[in-house]
Design a protein around this motif. Sequence first.
Motif, mmCIF file in Angstrom:
data_model
loop_
_atom_site.group_PDB
_atom_site.id
_atom_site.type_symbol
_atom_site.label_atom_id
_atom_site.label_comp_id
_atom_site.label_asym_id
_atom_site.label_seq_id
_atom_site.Cartn_x
_atom_site.Cartn_y
_atom_site.Cartn_z
ATOM 1 N N CYS A 35 -32.904 -21.144 -19.215
ATOM 2 C CA CYS A 35 -32.592 -19.804 -19.712
ATOM 3 C C CYS A 35 -31.091 -19.666 -19.944
ATOM 4 N N THR A 83 -38.746 -11.877 -22.191
ATOM 5 C CA THR A 83 -37.802 -11.539 -23.260
ATOM 6 C C THR A 83 -38.110 -12.401 -24.470
ATOM 7 N N TYR A 85 -36.627 -13.718 -28.148
ATOM 8 C CA TYR A 85 -35.387 -13.880 -28.910
ATOM 9 C C TYR A 85 -35.789 -14.101 -30.361
ATOM 10 N N PRO A 90 -31.907 -10.736 -28.258
ATOM 11 C CA PRO A 90 -32.877 -10.571 -27.174
ATOM 12 C C PRO A 90 -33.592 -9.226 -27.250
ATOM 13 N N PRO A 92 -35.998 -7.461 -24.565
ATOM 14 C CA PRO A 92 -36.752 -7.436 -23.312
ATOM 15 C C PRO A 92 -38.033 -6.635 -23.460
ATOM 16 N N TYR A 93 -39.042 -7.047 -22.701
ATOM 17 C CA TYR A 93 -40.308 -6.339 -22.712
ATOM 18 C C TYR A 93 -40.659 -5.951 -21.284
ATOM 19 N N ARG A 153 -37.416 -21.169 -21.153
ATOM 20 C CA ARG A 153 -37.558 -20.712 -22.545
ATOM 21 C C ARG A 153 -38.396 -21.724 -23.303
#
Length: 159
Positions: A35, A83, A85, A90, A92-93, A153
């Motif tokens: 990350c 998150t 991208y 970015p 975020p959720y 990621r």
Amino acid sequence: MYKFLLLAAFIPAVMLQNVDNDEHEKWSPAKFTQCKGGQPMPSAVRIENCPDDVCELHTGKTANMAMDFTAVSTSDTLKTLATAYVLGLPFPYELPSENANACNWLVRTRCPISQGEDLTYVLAFPIGSYPKISLDIEINVVNQSSKSEACFRIKAKVV
């Protein structure tokens, strides 16, 4: 307004599923990276039906993922942060609280966790109808102090 539309369009609602069996061990090892913040990495990430460097997320299907990691600290709680991208930006959720509680989705164990404990965490992504786009997805499991226990990621594309 645009941020909301991007979130709705590009980030699948993440639903978790507790899998206390070994089915996840048959899933393909996934290529993952560290990350952006340099958080601890899992020892392995497996994604069902993703043998390539870029995972294809099929609309109307569920993408299943498992990650193996070693707890870096003792913790009573674990929370999942997701998150996306898109074009390097970015998004975020915020997961619903019942789904964000990663303790419920550990395989063959529950919280609290102990420093040095080897853990497997299973996550399922239902993929709705989204535009075809490439993105990176970051999954970060944090403890009660908001410190990362494991983060990775992957590259993905909606197909």
